[in-house]
Write an enzyme that holds these catalytic residues in place. Structure first.
Site, PDB file in Angstrom:
ATOM      1  N   ASN A  23       0.810  -1.228   0.000  1.00 46.19           N
ATOM      2  CA  ASN A  23       0.000   0.000   0.000  1.00 46.19           C
ATOM      3  C   ASN A  23       0.837   1.269   0.000  1.00 46.19           C
ATOM      4  O   ASN A  23       0.308   2.359  -0.232  1.00 46.19           O
ATOM      5  CB  ASN A  23      -0.957   0.005   1.197  1.00 46.19           C
ATOM      6  CG  ASN A  23      -2.076  -1.002   1.021  1.00 46.19           C
ATOM      7  OD1 ASN A  23      -2.213  -1.612  -0.041  1.00 46.19           O
ATOM      8  ND2 ASN A  23      -2.874  -1.192   2.067  1.00 46.19           N
ATOM      9  N   CYS A 116     -16.935  -4.145  -4.560  1.00 46.30           N
ATOM     10  CA  CYS A 116     -15.810  -4.872  -3.977  1.00 46.30           C
ATOM     11  C   CYS A 116     -16.389  -5.882  -3.003  1.00 46.30           C
ATOM     12  O   CYS A 116     -17.522  -5.731  -2.543  1.00 46.30           O
ATOM     13  CB  CYS A 116     -14.920  -3.850  -3.272  1.00 46.30           C
ATOM     14  SG  CYS A 116     -13.930  -4.443  -1.923  1.00 46.30           S
ATOM     15  N   ARG A 121     -17.437   0.637  -1.239  1.00 49.45           N
ATOM     16  CA  ARG A 121     -16.138   1.323  -1.410  1.00 49.45           C
ATOM     17  C   ARG A 121     -16.183   2.462  -2.436  1.00 49.45           C
ATOM     18  O   ARG A 121     -15.630   2.358  -3.536  1.00 49.45           O
ATOM     19  CB  ARG A 121     -15.035   0.321  -1.769  1.00 49.45           C
ATOM     20  CG  ARG A 121     -14.766  -0.640  -0.649  1.00 49.45           C
ATOM     21  CD  ARG A 121     -13.519  -1.425  -0.857  1.00 49.45           C
ATOM     22  NE  ARG A 121     -12.286  -0.686  -0.600  1.00 49.45           N
ATOM     23  CZ  ARG A 121     -11.089  -1.150  -0.866  1.00 49.45           C
ATOM     24  NH1 ARG A 121     -10.939  -2.334  -1.382  1.00 49.45           N
ATOM     25  NH2 ARG A 121     -10.018  -0.421  -0.595  1.00 49.45           N
ATOM     26  N   ASP A 304      -7.156  -3.515   8.146  1.00 49.27           N
ATOM     27  CA  ASP A 304      -6.438  -4.581   7.440  1.00 49.27           C
ATOM     28  C   ASP A 304      -5.920  -5.673   8.380  1.00 49.27           C
ATOM     29  O   ASP A 304      -5.361  -6.671   7.914  1.00 49.27           O
ATOM     30  CB  ASP A 304      -5.267  -3.992   6.637  1.00 49.27           C
ATOM     31  CG  ASP A 304      -5.736  -3.293   5.369  1.00 49.27           C
ATOM     32  OD1 ASP A 304      -6.919  -3.442   5.005  1.00 49.27           O
ATOM     33  OD2 ASP A 304      -4.922  -2.589   4.739  1.00 49.27           O
ATOM     34  N   ARG A 396      -2.096 -11.400  -4.038  1.00 45.60           N
ATOM     35  CA  ARG A 396      -2.210  -9.960  -4.288  1.00 45.60           C
ATOM     36  C   ARG A 396      -1.386  -9.161  -3.292  1.00 45.60           C
ATOM     37  O   ARG A 396      -0.939  -8.062  -3.608  1.00 45.60           O
ATOM     38  CB  ARG A 396      -3.664  -9.502  -4.141  1.00 45.60           C
ATOM     39  CG  ARG A 396      -4.589 -10.057  -5.163  1.00 45.60           C
ATOM     40  CD  ARG A 396      -5.914  -9.387  -5.050  1.00 45.60           C
ATOM     41  NE  ARG A 396      -5.744  -7.933  -5.095  1.00 45.60           N
ATOM     42  CZ  ARG A 396      -6.712  -7.056  -4.936  1.00 45.60           C
ATOM     43  NH1 ARG A 396      -7.940  -7.475  -4.723  1.00 45.60           N
ATOM     44  NH2 ARG A 396      -6.490  -5.770  -4.989  1.00 45.60           N
TER      45      ARG A 396
HETATM   46  C1  UD1 Z   1      -6.670   1.755   1.745  1.00 44.89           C
HETATM   47  C2  UD1 Z   1      -5.912   0.462   1.690  1.00 44.89           C
HETATM   48  C3  UD1 Z   1      -6.729  -0.676   2.285  1.00 44.89           C
HETATM   49  C4  UD1 Z   1      -7.200  -0.293   3.679  1.00 44.89           C
HETATM   50  C5  UD1 Z   1      -7.891   1.058   3.672  1.00 44.89           C
HETATM   51  C6  UD1 Z   1      -8.249   1.542   5.073  1.00 44.89           C
HETATM   52  C7  UD1 Z   1      -4.535   0.749  -0.275  1.00 44.89           C
HETATM   53  C8  UD1 Z   1      -4.251   0.362  -1.681  1.00 44.89           C
HETATM   54  N1  UD1 Z   1      -5.571   0.173   0.311  1.00 44.89           N
HETATM   55  O1  UD1 Z   1      -7.821   1.597   0.930  1.00 44.89           O
HETATM   56  O2  UD1 Z   1      -5.914  -1.829   2.342  1.00 44.89           O
HETATM   57  O3  UD1 Z   1      -8.097  -1.275   4.158  1.00 44.89           O
HETATM   58  O4  UD1 Z   1      -7.034   2.041   3.091  1.00 44.89           O
HETATM   59  O5  UD1 Z   1      -7.122   1.621   5.862  1.00 44.89           O
HETATM   60  O6  UD1 Z   1      -3.804   1.517   0.333  1.00 44.89           O
HETATM   61  N2  UD1 Z   1     -14.446   6.437   1.586  1.00 44.89           N
HETATM   62  C9  UD1 Z   1     -15.476   7.200   1.130  1.00 44.89           C
HETATM   63  N3  UD1 Z   1     -15.302   7.888  -0.052  1.00 44.89           N
HETATM   64  C10 UD1 Z   1     -14.151   7.833  -0.771  1.00 44.89           C
HETATM   65  C11 UD1 Z   1     -13.084   7.060  -0.278  1.00 44.89           C
HETATM   66  C12 UD1 Z   1     -13.266   6.367   0.906  1.00 44.89           C
HETATM   67  O7  UD1 Z   1     -16.534   7.272   1.748  1.00 44.89           O
HETATM   68  O8  UD1 Z   1     -14.057   8.476  -1.814  1.00 44.89           O
HETATM   69  C13 UD1 Z   1     -14.597   5.689   2.862  1.00 44.89           C
HETATM   70  C14 UD1 Z   1     -14.495   4.177   2.655  1.00 44.89           C
HETATM   71  O9  UD1 Z   1     -15.747   3.610   2.288  1.00 44.89           O
HETATM   72  C15 UD1 Z   1     -14.027   3.717   4.023  1.00 44.89           C
HETATM   73  C16 UD1 Z   1     -13.142   4.872   4.500  1.00 44.89           C
HETATM   74  O10 UD1 Z   1     -13.483   5.983   3.678  1.00 44.89           O
HETATM   75  O11 UD1 Z   1     -15.104   3.582   4.910  1.00 44.89           O
HETATM   76  C17 UD1 Z   1     -11.661   4.620   4.384  1.00 44.89           C
HETATM   77  O12 UD1 Z   1     -11.351   4.184   3.077  1.00 44.89           O
HETATM   78  P1  UD1 Z   1      -9.952   4.546   2.387  1.00 44.89           P
HETATM   79  O13 UD1 Z   1      -8.999   4.962   3.450  1.00 44.89           O
HETATM   80  O14 UD1 Z   1     -10.186   5.471   1.262  1.00 44.89           O
HETATM   81  O15 UD1 Z   1      -9.500   3.148   1.796  1.00 44.89           O
HETATM   82  P2  UD1 Z   1      -8.651   2.871   0.498  1.00 44.89           P
HETATM   83  O16 UD1 Z   1      -7.723   3.997   0.241  1.00 44.89           O
HETATM   84  O17 UD1 Z   1      -9.557   2.421  -0.602  1.00 44.89           O
END
Ligand code: UD1
Length: 416
Positions: A23, A116, A121, A304, A396
């Site tokens: 990540n 997902c 997500r 995670d 992965r």
């Molecule tokens: C990253 C990690 C993933 C980890 C997650 C949370 C990578 C490639 N993946 O995923 O392994 O589980 O952080 O630590 O680094 N959200 C929204 N709108 C958005 C984006 C996010 O509402 O546009 C919400 C999501 O639904 C979730 C929260 O924000 O509830 C955190 O998600 P986010 O930190 O964005 O996760 P990722 O970056 O996708």
């Protein structure tokens, strides 16, 4: 399809070298699009996800080569701005190319990731942030499309802490015209380190490591030359395996502060720890004690590690309550662990785990990356043989997982 055959019951003993963090590597790979030139990324884990991202960069016109864990990316010839559905659907992090493409070329066509295994997500924060910076984005036939974009600084406050949106907007803002302020940003080491990498290339970012970033756009950046940080989730997964198998595992090449919250929880569960500057030795107890966990953004307990922690609690003395506040539906491991004898009651995003004194081998199915890791941890401790199907999920995110566990004395084998 490959499976893992694991015969449990052996305490794991020895040292394991932790790989670079997936990540952390993925956003840095995306950031190479910001500057034309030859970028060098060391300690990049060779995983399906880093290979998929390399493929995305190649389709954009970059030249990518992996030698061991050194990844060289030449972005001089980038001549396309399209990230296709076929790749994005297999790895959501591909969306990281959106901000850099808009920032450098003023154009992008990136597939929307879609659903997902853990629920919806969304990427709304990525899109609304880029829109606030002046990008007119349309959704056309499943693609996010931006044309004639000139990014300019903006004041953006996130209502949810998001790793992805923070990294995305940081990458967009470093080349935007003017000043961008990002409030309520993620503090995960992967994000902070991305900021540091960008600063080393000439970006102007203030406030790294705090919830507020001020980013002054610059005209150009130098190519990246960096070493990817160790994978705190891989390290914590091995630590959890020590906890379930009464083993003693020395985690080498780690930054203990990056997963201190997990280490403290393992201590609460009865593990004994010895912390060094870049190593931690974890010794599992005769039987873990029950613990309660609520996942939170960093520095809170990582989502995670939720699945792997449930595997530890499944064998604990007492009842544990595990709540995931980041991803409400991320519990596909629960029915599979139940097939191994775990007693877990799931109510919405809360798992109540009544510890049992032993788990039994069974045929189970991996459903996502960390869920698979939790099945491995349970299987290593279970009586008899477990066959884990669909382990491509593990590929992965864990580099040579079965080799690393074998070297610690586990009876683990990949079978087709
Ligand atoms: C990253 C990690 C993933 C980890 C997650 C949370 C990578 C490639 N993946 O995923 O392994 O589980 O952080 O630590 O680094 N959200 C929204 N709108 C958005 C984006 C996010 O509402 O546009 C919400 C999501 O639904 C979730 C929260 O924000 O509830 C955190 O998600 P986010 O930190 O964005 O996760 P990722 O970056 O996708």
């Amino acid at each position: 399809m490959d499976k893992l055959r694991i015969t449990g019951g052996r305490p794991l003993e020895g040292a394991v070298r932790i790989s670079g963090a997936k990540n952390a590597a993925l956003p840095v790979m995306a950031a190479t699009l910001l500057a034309p030139g030859v970028h060098r990324l060391r300690n990049v884990p060779r995983l399906r996800d880093t290979q998929t991202f390399a493929r995305v960069l190649e389709l954009l016109g970059a030249r990518v080569s992996f030698e061991g864990n050194l990844l060289t990316i030449d972005t001089l010839g980038v001549n396309s701005v399209e990230a296709p559905y076929e790749l994005v659907k297999t790895m959501r992090a591909s969306i990281y190319v959106l901000g850099p493409l808009l920032a450098r070329f003023g154009r992008a066509k990136v597939s929307l990731p879609g659903g997902c295994a853990w629920g919806p997500r969304p990427v709304n924060l990525h899109l609304s942030g880029l829109q606030a910076m002046g990008a007119a984005l349309d959704i056309e036939h499943g693609y996010i499309v931006g044309r004639d974009v000139k990014l300019r600084g903006a004041h953006i406050g996130f209502d949810v802490v998001s790793v992805g949106a923070t990294a995305q907007l940081m990458m967009a803002a470093v080349l935007a015209q003017g000043t961008t302020v990002l409030e309520n940003v993620a503090l995960e080491p992967d994000v902070t380190v991305l900021g540091e990498v960008l600063v080393a290339c000439g970006a102007r970012i203030d406030g790294l490591g705090t919830r507020r970033l001020t980013i002054q756009g610059v005209g150009t950046l130098r190519p990246i030359d960096t070493t990817i940080i160790p994978d705190r989730i891989e390290a914590a997964t091995f630590a959890a395996a020590a906890a379930t198998t009464r083993g003693t595992i020395r985690l080498e090449g780690v930054v203990p502060d990056h997963f201190e919250v997990v280490l403290r929880k393992l201590e609460e569960a009865g593990c004994t720890l010895q912390r060094g500057t870049d190593s931690v030795t974890v010794s599992g107890p005769q039987r873990p004690r029950a613990v309660n966990v609520v996942t939170q953004p960093f520095p809170g307990f990582p989502t995670d590690m939720q699945a792997q922690t449930i595997a530890v609690c499944a064998l604990a003395d007492g009842t544990s309550v595990i709540e995931d506040t980041i991803y409400f539906d991320r519990f596909t491991h629960v029915p599979e662990l139940a097939r191994m004898g775990a007693r877990i009651e799931l109510k919405a995003n809360v798992a109540v785990v009544k510890g049992v004194d032993r788990l039994y081998g069974a045929q189970v199915m991996a459903t996502d990356l960390r869920a698979s890791a939790s099945l491995v941890i349970a299987a290593l401790a279970a009586e008899g043989e477990t066959l884990i199907d669909r382990i491509y999920h593990l590929d992965r995110g864990y580099e040579t997982l079965e080799k690393k566990f074998s070297a610690l004395g586990a009876r683990i084998q990949r079978v087709s």
